[in-house]
Design a protein around this motif. Structure first.
Motif, mmCIF file in Angstrom:
data_model
loop_
_atom_site.group_PDB
_atom_site.id
_atom_site.type_symbol
_atom_site.label_atom_id
_atom_site.label_comp_id
_atom_site.label_asym_id
_atom_site.label_seq_id
_atom_site.Cartn_x
_atom_site.Cartn_y
_atom_site.Cartn_z
ATOM 1 N N ILE A 189 -23.242 -10.669 -43.391
ATOM 2 C CA ILE A 189 -22.451 -11.474 -44.338
ATOM 3 C C ILE A 189 -21.000 -10.986 -44.372
ATOM 4 N N THR A 190 -20.841 -9.638 -44.460
ATOM 5 C CA THR A 190 -19.508 -9.066 -44.641
ATOM 6 C C THR A 190 -18.616 -9.243 -43.424
ATOM 7 N N SER A 225 -22.825 -12.582 -52.245
ATOM 8 C CA SER A 225 -22.706 -11.273 -51.582
ATOM 9 C C SER A 225 -22.606 -10.143 -52.615
#
Ligand SMILES: [Zn+2]
Ligand SMILES: [Zn+2]
Length: 411
Positions: free
Chosen positions: A368-369, A326
């Motif tokens: 993703i976060t 990430s």
């Protein structure tokens, strides 16, 4: 081997950099100085962003090498509590910087990295932040002898950051010569000379904090006539990524014309002065690259630029050597962002698709976060996707509008 905790003073200085840029911008408006152009300033700052993205990793590796050398092979044990050693360390860092910087102007493969800092044809505080992506790969080697002497990394890192932060304020056209200080310190007047493309100013005043090195080693030049800024062969682009590769391309093109391997290698080791002059000749010293003024496109870029700076803050907070998907993914989004800003100024056709790619990457980042969502990751995704689609549509409309109504200006 764990490096001791080191404070990042440059990160603390960033808000002050922007504050001073704001003040200089106001002075420029009041005095009608015309030292700022929006596309130039955003490109300068974009180069700085690109530098920070790449540097986050290089810096950790470089500090690791410094600490390893200092811990295992240092000649002396230097205490951190004596002011005289701090001053000595600053002198050593500035001396190493002088030679790194001077050779960056005199050896082609080093100039290929450093050239980025010189491509702006304006001179203002944003130029200070126009830094190359990969220059640190070479620069750090020049500081290793300081580790070998034995200056502790805690001392070195503070001094090296101070030496870097010092160089910010000298990138202003608004400070005149400073009397006796000119004999000791690098000043705005001396550094204007360094950024000059007038033939009398080329490869002069390489110092960082002190001006004594240039006087000692014969590279000092006083500011006497009006300085024209930039490189003799202009970049003619607002692309902050391409600016890091343009000179590599030139060197490779010249190397291809050489018949033997050793001659090809020599192209990279010789100096910029040995490079052939283009068939069409070099432009006048007064030349400045420009593109049409596009008020709404500039506003679009500005909003996304501010978002990119905020993303950079988030990115730098997570900097680490170990692989973290990430972290690198966010770095990639920032790099695509600055690439697109330049392409928008140049009304490149491909920016429609690279901006779409950026929007998809942003939605991917939100996914993703917020996987373990603070509200609900589907909610964030939907909001992100809608905003991205609106943004992309707006940029497309702006491109349609300006591409049909304007043609690029080349001089
Ligand atoms: Zn330079
Ligand atoms: Zn500079």
């Amino acid at each position: 081997m764990t490096i001791p905790h080191l404070t990042n003073y440059v990160a603390f200085a960033i808000p002050f950099f922007f504050l001073l840029i704001g003040i200089e911008l106001i002075v420029d408006k009041i005095k009608n100085g015309h030292h700022y152009r929006f596309s130039d300033s955003i490109t300068n700052l974009s180069c700085g962003i690109g530098n920070q993205v790449v540097n986050a990793t290089i810096k950790l590796l470089a500090l690791g090498a410094y600490y390893w050398l200092q811990s295992h092979y240092s000649l002396f044990k230097i205490p951190v509590d004596s002011p005289i050693y701090w001053l000595l360390c600053l002198i050593c860092v500035d001396f190493a910087y002088y030679w790194y910087h001077r050779l960056s102007h005199e050896i082609n493969f080093m100039w290929a990295m450093h050239i980025v800092h010189h491509q702006s044809e304006e001179y203002n505080l944003t130029v200070a932040l126009r830094q190359a992506m990969f220059a640190r790969l070479i620069a750090f080697a020049f500081y290793l002898p300081i580790a070998f002497i034995g200056f502790p990394i805690e001392m070195f890192f503070v001094v090296a950051q101070f030496q870097l932060i010092y160089q910010f304020w000298i990138h202003t056209p608004y400070v005149p010569k400073l009397g006796f200080l000119e004999y000791i310190f690098m000043t705005p007047s001396q550094h204007r000379v360094h950024h000059g493309k007038n033939s009398i100013y080329l490869d002069k005043n390489h110092g960082g904090t002190f001006s004594i090195w240039d006087r000692l080693f014969g590279t000092y030049r006083e500011e006497t006539v009006k300085v024209y800024f930039g490189t003799t062969k202009p970049l003619k682009s607002w692309n902050p990524i391409w600016s890091n590769f343009v000179y590599w391309r030139e060197m490779i093109d010249v190397a291809k014309t050489k018949s033997t391997f050793s001659e090809k290698i020599k192209v990279f080791l010789k100096g910029p002065k040995d490079m052939p002059i283009p068939a069409e000749g070099l432009p006048e010293v007064t030349y400045k690259y420009d593109t049409p003024k596009m008020k709404w496109m500039n506003r679009y870029v500005f909003v996304h630029f501010v978002l990119a700076v905020l993303c950079l803050g988030l990115y730098l907070k997570q900097a680490k050597v170990e692989f973290d998907f990430s972290f690198y993914y966010l770095g990639a989004i920032i790099l695509v962002s600055i690439l697109n800003f330049g392409a928008m100024f140049e009304l490149k056709r491909w920016v429609r698709w690279s901006e779409l790619l950026r929007m998809v990457m942003i939605v991917g980042f939100l996914y993703i976060t917020f996987q373990n969502g603070f509200i609900n990751h589907i909610g964030w995704l939907v909001i992100g996707a809608i905003l991205s689609l609106i943004s992309w549509t707006v940029m497309n409309r702006l491109l349609d509008r300006y591409q049909t109504g304007l043609t690029p200006i080349s001089s």
